[in-house]
Design an enzyme around this catalytic site. Structure first.
Site, PDB file in Angstrom:
ATOM      1  N   HIS A  92       0.828  -1.220   0.000  1.00  0.00           N
ATOM      2  CA  HIS A  92       0.000   0.000   0.000  1.00  0.00           C
ATOM      3  C   HIS A  92       0.856   1.262   0.000  1.00  0.00           C
ATOM      4  CE1 HIS A  92      -3.936  -1.831   0.201  1.00  0.00           C
ATOM      5  NE2 HIS A  92      -3.521  -2.637   1.168  1.00  0.00           N
ATOM      6  N   ASP A 148       0.768  -4.886   5.313  1.00  0.00           N
ATOM      7  CA  ASP A 148      -0.285  -5.795   4.864  1.00  0.00           C
ATOM      8  C   ASP A 148      -0.348  -5.803   3.341  1.00  0.00           C
ATOM      9  OD1 ASP A 148      -1.193  -3.078   5.025  1.00  0.00           O
ATOM     10  OD2 ASP A 148      -3.237  -3.767   4.635  1.00  0.00           O
ATOM     11  N   GLU A 149      -0.919  -6.882   2.809  1.00  0.00           N
ATOM     12  CA  GLU A 149      -1.214  -7.004   1.381  1.00  0.00           C
ATOM     13  C   GLU A 149      -0.031  -6.562   0.519  1.00  0.00           C
ATOM     14  OE1 GLU A 149      -4.911  -4.802   1.219  1.00  0.00           O
ATOM     15  OE2 GLU A 149      -6.059  -6.619   1.643  1.00  0.00           O
ATOM     16  N   VAL A 150       1.109  -7.183   0.763  1.00  0.00           N
ATOM     17  CA  VAL A 150       2.324  -6.855  -0.002  1.00  0.00           C
ATOM     18  C   VAL A 150       2.267  -7.640  -1.315  1.00  0.00           C
ATOM     19  CG1 VAL A 150       4.837  -6.642   0.094  1.00  0.00           C
ATOM     20  CG2 VAL A 150       3.506  -6.569   2.208  1.00  0.00           C
ATOM     21  N   TYR A 151       1.388  -7.185  -2.189  1.00  0.00           N
ATOM     22  CA  TYR A 151       1.148  -7.888  -3.442  1.00  0.00           C
ATOM     23  C   TYR A 151       2.378  -7.839  -4.349  1.00  0.00           C
ATOM     24  CZ  TYR A 151      -3.775  -7.534  -2.028  1.00  0.00           C
ATOM     25  OH  TYR A 151      -4.956  -7.615  -1.344  1.00  0.00           O
TER      26      TYR A 151
END
Length: 504
Positions: A92, A148-151
């Site tokens: 993010h 979080d959400e380390v795509y």
């Protein structure tokens, strides 16, 4: 187990990456947060923080000034709310990596969401951000570093080469960056504990997580916003984290911003069930394992997404959820307390669709947004798609050719003018209410997304009616322009115009 025992800390999440409120509104709602049972705030500034120096380009055009941040902290202290700042440091990162000056630090060159953990400049960047945020939050007991959400982690070219080595893995890469960032925080102040969202840790093998050194540096925040949260699985996850060496854990629920990227009204019953499930987790897990809960209130799903429920619209949901946590349930007496605190009627405390204004700060926005969300689009649809005069005599075919029977103008035009006029008055009230709470760009965005499309459909209808009212050309089929009415419909057109919700 009562809610007050289960969660010593109850933090309200303020997501400033969308529709950040003016300081004047925060001064009104902080005392309400405290009265409802909150004792802390998780403030996600994103581009609203007044970064300086080479980070100044991260600021939004209406970012808070240093003095305004200081005022936010003063207001929080007055209401006895502990402030925990949040700085995204891994995933993010769109608000940073969208800028050309930092785009070379992306994990994947095309996507601005994830930071490349291999570059020394990446750690220097997030360290500088942390330094500036903690510089204005002296004495902070916790700093949330996101993660979080380390795509797409592992999909960058540097990562692909690194992962070819046998001993390397995506989990090792993730833990290494978290450890580096957390170590920087602790090097600044050993009394400031880093928090991290837990989703990137959940599937890492227990022995690897325990040996990483991360459990001695951070406190994980277990987040789950679903109404059917799996209590047993959460308890097992808590036990795993405790066995890995994490001394303290946090939970994260949601009071808004978790049921749809473009959601306008929070489904309160969904959020109440989510909090009731978290109470079960707290009561089933190791004693005192969860030292606090963060009630998230997302304003955007990410930096580039649309706005979801505005903060004033989410206040009734927040109130109900906080009181449920504090009292251990949402019985009638708890519901009554929420009604009294918000100045709403008995039918509204757990109802997402109340159209009556209460007495809480921003209650006028809540009521007006509810009316718009429930009725604006549907009333325009009813006129344009279900009104028999419009669908039968002023279809898209007629509108393109500016064809209309004169008598139909008498039954379509007044109804359209009336509907447009009624909504114009309400929208004007809503715009004024929004301007008191939000900055102009947020007001413009919300109205453009949620109001303008329906209003423009009405305006275009009236414009087409006006153009069709000019002298009528002959129809291509003369048999259809004889003035005859073989079906016997036209004599009935002298009746009153159909209601917007009717079908004629």
């Amino acid at each position: 187990m009562s809610g007050s025992t289960a969660f010593k800390m109850r933090l309200v999440h303020l997501d400033f990456k969308g529709a950040p409120p003016k300081i004047s509104y925060l001064s009104e709602i902080f005392p309400l947060f405290r009265a409802l049972g909150a004792n802390g705030l998780l403030i996600e500034y994103e581009d609203m923080f007044p970064y300086e120096g080479h980070l100044r380009l991260l600021r939004a055009s209406n970012a808070y000034s240093p003095s305004e941040v200081t005022e936010i902290l003063r207001l929080a202290r007055l209401s006895e709310l502990e402030v925990v700042p949040l700085v995204q440091t891994f995933g993010h990162m769109e608000f940073v990596l969208k800028h050309p000056a930092f785009s070379h630090l992306r994990e994947v060159a095309l996507f601005p969401n994830t930071l490349n953990p291999h570059e020394a400049e990446s750690l220097a960047l997030v360290s500088a951000m942390i330094d500036q945020v903690l510089g204005l939050h002296e004495g902070a007991l916790w700093l949330h570093i996101g993660c979080d959400e380390v795509y797409y982690l592992g999909e960058g070219e540097a990562s692909k080469q690194w992962l070819q080595q046998e001993q390397n893995s995506q989990a090792k890469l993730c833990l290494s960056h978290i450890r580096a960032v957390a170590s920087h925080v602790l090097s600044l102040n050993h009394s400031t504990t880093p928090l991290v969202w837990d989703d990137m840790l959940r599937d890492i093998p227990q022995d690897q997580l325990a040996a990483s050194g991360v459990p001695q540096l951070v406190e994980p925040v277990l987040w789950d916003y679903s109404a059917d949260l799996d209590v047993h699985s959460k308890v097992l996850l808590m036990e795993k984290y405790r066995e890995c060496g994490f001394p303290r854990l946090w939970a994260a629920s949601a009071f808004k911003g978790a049921t749809g990227a473009s959601q306008a009204l929070p489904p309160i019953q969904h959020h109440l069930r989510n909090h009731a499930q978290w109470l079960q987790v707290a009561g089933s897990g190791p004693a005192d394992a969860l030292q606090g809960i963060i009630l998230t209130g997302w304003q955007r799903y990410d930096h580039f997404s649309v706005l979801c429920e505005l903060l004033p619209v989410g206040i009734p949901s927040l109130a109900a959820c906080l009181q449920l946590l504090l009292c251990g349930g949402f019985a009638e007496d708890v519901k009554g307390r929420v009604e009294n605190l918000l100045g709403i009627s008995s039918s509204e405390a757990a109802d997402a669709v109340s159209e009556e204004a209460g007495s809480f700060p921003g209650s006028d926005i809540h009521a007006l947004v509810t009316q718009v969300s429930l009725h604006l689009c549907s009333s325009v649809d009813a006129l344009l798609e279900r009104n028999r005069y419009v669908t039968g005599w002023f279809s898209p075919y007629h509108r393109r050719r500016k064809l209309i029977h004169p008598v139909m103008l008498q039954h379509i035009q007044p109804e359209a003018f009336s509907l447009l006029g009624r909504w114009a008055v309400l929208v004007q009230q809503l715009e004024a209410a929004l301007q008191r709470v939000f900055y102009p760009d947020a007001v413009e965005e919300w109205l453009e997304e949620n109001v303008h499309p329906s209003m423009q459909r009405l305006q275009h209808l009236l414009q087409d009616l006006g153009e069709a009212a000019a002298p009528l050309p002959a129809l291509s089929n003369p048999r259809r322009d004889t003035g005859q009415d073989p079906k016997g419909l036209l004599p009935r057109l002298g009746c009153s115009a159909v209601s917007p919700g009717g079908t004629g």
